[in-house]
Design a protein around this motif. Structure first.
Motif, PDB file in Angstrom:
ATOM      1  N   ALA A  13       0.559  -1.009   0.196  1.00 54.71           N
ATOM      2  CA  ALA A  13       0.322   0.092  -0.105  1.00 54.71           C
ATOM      3  C   ALA A  13       0.426   1.478   0.521  1.00 54.71           C
ATOM      4  O   ALA A  13       0.626   2.331  -0.730  1.00 54.71           O
ATOM      5  CB  ALA A  13      -0.832  -0.107   1.013  1.00 54.71           C
ATOM      6  N   GLU A  14       2.071   0.908   0.340  1.00 50.51           N
ATOM      7  CA  GLU A  14       2.788   2.281   0.405  1.00 50.51           C
ATOM      8  C   GLU A  14       4.264   2.046  -0.675  1.00 50.51           C
ATOM      9  O   GLU A  14       3.516   3.035  -1.303  1.00 50.51           O
ATOM     10  CB  GLU A  14       3.955   1.985   1.805  1.00 50.51           C
ATOM     11  N   ALA A  15       4.363   1.107  -1.017  1.00 49.14           N
ATOM     12  CA  ALA A  15       5.347   0.844  -2.009  1.00 49.14           C
ATOM     13  C   ALA A  15       4.778   1.838  -3.519  1.00 49.14           C
ATOM     14  O   ALA A  15       4.985   2.044  -4.568  1.00 49.14           O
ATOM     15  CB  ALA A  15       5.989  -0.058  -2.340  1.00 49.14           C
ATOM     16  N   LEU A  16       3.252   1.532  -3.695  1.00 49.66           N
ATOM     17  CA  LEU A  16       2.409   1.479  -4.623  1.00 49.66           C
ATOM     18  C   LEU A  16       1.652   3.101  -4.497  1.00 49.66           C
ATOM     19  O   LEU A  16       0.886   2.582  -5.748  1.00 49.66           O
ATOM     20  CB  LEU A  16       1.720   0.008  -5.111  1.00 49.66           C
ATOM     21  N   ARG A  17       1.468   3.505  -3.710  1.00 45.28           N
ATOM     22  CA  ARG A  17       0.614   4.543  -3.558  1.00 45.28           C
ATOM     23  C   ARG A  17       1.313   5.138  -4.547  1.00 45.28           C
ATOM     24  O   ARG A  17       2.212   6.040  -4.766  1.00 45.28           O
ATOM     25  CB  ARG A  17       0.070   5.257  -2.332  1.00 45.28           C
ATOM     26  N   ALA A  18       0.101   6.534  -6.043  1.00 43.94           N
ATOM     27  CA  ALA A  18       0.267   7.629  -6.788  1.00 43.94           C
ATOM     28  C   ALA A  18       1.372   8.059  -6.009  1.00 43.94           C
ATOM     29  O   ALA A  18       0.927   8.882  -4.529  1.00 43.94           O
ATOM     30  CB  ALA A  18      -0.668   7.718  -7.507  1.00 43.94           C
ATOM     31  N   LYS A  19       2.596   8.542  -5.947  1.00 41.39           N
ATOM     32  CA  LYS A  19       3.159   9.842  -5.945  1.00 41.39           C
ATOM     33  C   LYS A  19       3.311  10.900  -6.342  1.00 41.39           C
ATOM     34  O   LYS A  19       2.518  10.761  -7.820  1.00 41.39           O
ATOM     35  CB  LYS A  19       4.741   9.417  -5.973  1.00 41.39           C
ATOM     36  N   PRO A  20       3.051  12.468  -5.637  1.00 40.58           N
ATOM     37  CA  PRO A  20       2.718  13.302  -6.454  1.00 40.58           C
ATOM     38  C   PRO A  20       3.259  13.206  -7.918  1.00 40.58           C
ATOM     39  O   PRO A  20       2.258  14.175  -8.968  1.00 40.58           O
ATOM     40  CB  PRO A  20       2.876  14.054  -5.393  1.00 40.58           C
ATOM     41  N   ASP A  21       4.807  12.987  -7.586  1.00 45.74           N
ATOM     42  CA  ASP A  21       5.382  13.149  -9.016  1.00 45.74           C
ATOM     43  C   ASP A  21       4.842  12.657  -9.899  1.00 45.74           C
ATOM     44  O   ASP A  21       6.474  11.981 -10.892  1.00 45.74           O
ATOM     45  CB  ASP A  21       6.396  13.634  -8.437  1.00 45.74           C
ATOM     46  N   ILE A  22       4.180  11.414  -9.925  1.00 41.92           N
ATOM     47  CA  ILE A  22       4.486   9.732 -10.508  1.00 41.92           C
ATOM     48  C   ILE A  22       4.044  11.093 -12.257  1.00 41.92           C
ATOM     49  O   ILE A  22       4.094  11.619 -12.525  1.00 41.92           O
ATOM     50  CB  ILE A  22       3.868   9.050 -10.605  1.00 41.92           C
ATOM     51  N   GLU A  23       5.403  10.081 -13.428  1.00 46.37           N
ATOM     52  CA  GLU A  23       5.217  10.780 -14.384  1.00 46.37           C
ATOM     53  C   GLU A  23       4.749   9.023 -15.126  1.00 46.37           C
ATOM     54  O   GLU A  23       5.261   8.558 -15.706  1.00 46.37           O
ATOM     55  CB  GLU A  23       6.711  10.841 -15.268  1.00 46.37           C
TER      56      GLU A  23
END
Lengths: 285, 285
Positions: A13-23
């Motif tokens: 759940a932590e590793a896969l959560r969409a980061k704000p800066d995902i490209e």
């Protein structure tokens, strides 16, 4: 956060959560974020964690039968061949069908077209105690609809906020939403389409239009980028799952569901009758 | 007739089909009609046949996606603790959830009460390509309704013919109906209820009213007798499954579903596109 198995360095759940800066355009669909194991250990863990998922689901179902209004909604979005069907078969297939409310959203029917795009979604929401599974969802209305200009930009651009408000109310009413964006690479998609053309038992899965969609890949990437940028909220975040390795995507979604269910802290419903008195009645019955 | 596995002396569909002279009151719920094996071989066979069932179900699903309107409807009826839930979990659980349309019929809701008893049934019928699963069904309206005098006899006595007409039309429209009457003995039911009172993780399954229903056992036997006598038709026969041994009832229902699916003679849908031309398009895409 959820327990993480022996081969997860970082909980899914932590590793896969969409980061704000995902490209989205730079996303590696063959990666296995957070997971240290290989295919073999992943598949072994999937069996073990599938059993745990099944137990948690039974608790949710029991709670629902006892009046708990809470539910879980798994939203699967992804390009063709990303493996949504495989998630349903191999992840959802591990739990009791009684507790599953599965809906596939295709091209809207004539009836559905008469209503707002959220109408058919509202009609398919899980009741208390159920795990709802959406194979595609309201996000089609800002993905395929945007890419193909099925409505004017002035219409679809308002939908991100509408969706956020809709989901926020849904969460308030007791539904935990697990939104999974499934990304497959253009190369892996080609292989999977080729397999459908090589095997007569897979022809039915093949649609010539899928090839036309490949030409719009950059448009879809842009549309997915907007979805992640605008609709990954604190109450209903997106999880971004690399899907070139099927074993990983199945394990990942299993862990995400386990995480969601564990956060509900479900026990077994207490007896709403006098256990000892009932034992006596039964002995005489 | 369906293939019968290594331990079936008589195919399940033949051994379990309700005979015209069946006497519910004399039925042996601990028997294993047609099956020569024991629990161990039964459980082994269940795994093997579950995989076969899953493959047949995939063919049905594929056919449905390709425009085939045929479907299968499994109707599960039985007294409390007969194991309907276990059938759903362990038999239906073996196939892809995408192709399952499961409905539990409880006490009718206010909305349902406003309509004819078949209204909610019609709303839950499986679409083409699906296996519908009814946990209880329209037969409640000639079982619990008859036993508890919820409507006058003049009303329920007409329902047997209504149900036969309804099912006959359903079969004509392409639905194969598999009706399973699940019989548990009064003694085995007592043990299963006692287990629910002994285990806090089973309390939620216990309902004090179940004990009151035990007193009406002869009335239910009479009502089931009437159901079998009046509604086991050529187009929609009843199968009577002894359920004191859970492993047997699960294996039996698996075989009955396999039999129903095999009778549909499902192949894989042919390509509705030019395979070679698509291969060339894909190579360039």
């Amino acid at each position: 956060m959820g327990k993480h198995g022996k081969s997860w360095k970082v909980p899914a759940a932590e590793a896969l959560r969409a980061k704000p800066d995902i490209e989205v355009a730079d996303f590696d669909a063959s990666a296995t974020p957070g997971f240290a194991g290989d295919k073999k250990s992943g598949n072994e863990l999937l069996v073990e964690r599938g059993e745990h998922l099944a137990e948690l689901q039974e608790r949710l179902y029991a709670a629902g039968r006892s009046g708990d209004h809470r539910s879980v909604l798994l939203v699967l979005q992804g390009m063709d061949t990303a493996g949504k069907g495989g998630i349903v078969k191999h992840v959802i297939g591990a739990v009791d069908p009684q507790g599953i409310d599965h809906t596939s959203f295709g091209v809207p029917s004539e009836e559905e077209k008469k209503h707002n795009y959220l109408w058919r979604i509202r009609n398919a929401l899980p009741r208390g105690g159920q795990i709802g599974v959406f194979d595609r969802s309201h996000y089609e209305d800002v993905l395929v609809v945007r890419v193909h200009n099925l409505v004017p930009e002035s219409v679809w651009e308002k939908r991100y906020d509408e969706i956020n408000r809709f989901e926020s109310k849904l969460v308030e009413s007791g539904t935990t939403i697990v939104k999974v964006a499934m990304f497959v690479s253009l190369e892996e998609q080609k292989e999977r389409l080729a397999e459908r053309l090589d095997r007569p038992d897979k022809y039915w899965k093949y649609n010539p239009a899928d090839i036309d969609e490949r030409k719009r890949w950059p448009d879809y990437q842009e549309a997915y980028q907007a979805v992640l940028d605008k609709t990954s909220t604190d109450v209903a975040p997106w999880y971004v799952v690399p899907c070139d390795r099927k074993w990983f995507s199945r394990l990942a979604v299993t862990e995400l569901l386990i995480d969601a269910l564990e956060r509900l802290q479900l026990g077994w419903p207490p007896a709403d009758f006098d256990v000892e008195a009932e034992k006596k009645r039964l002995a005489k019955a």
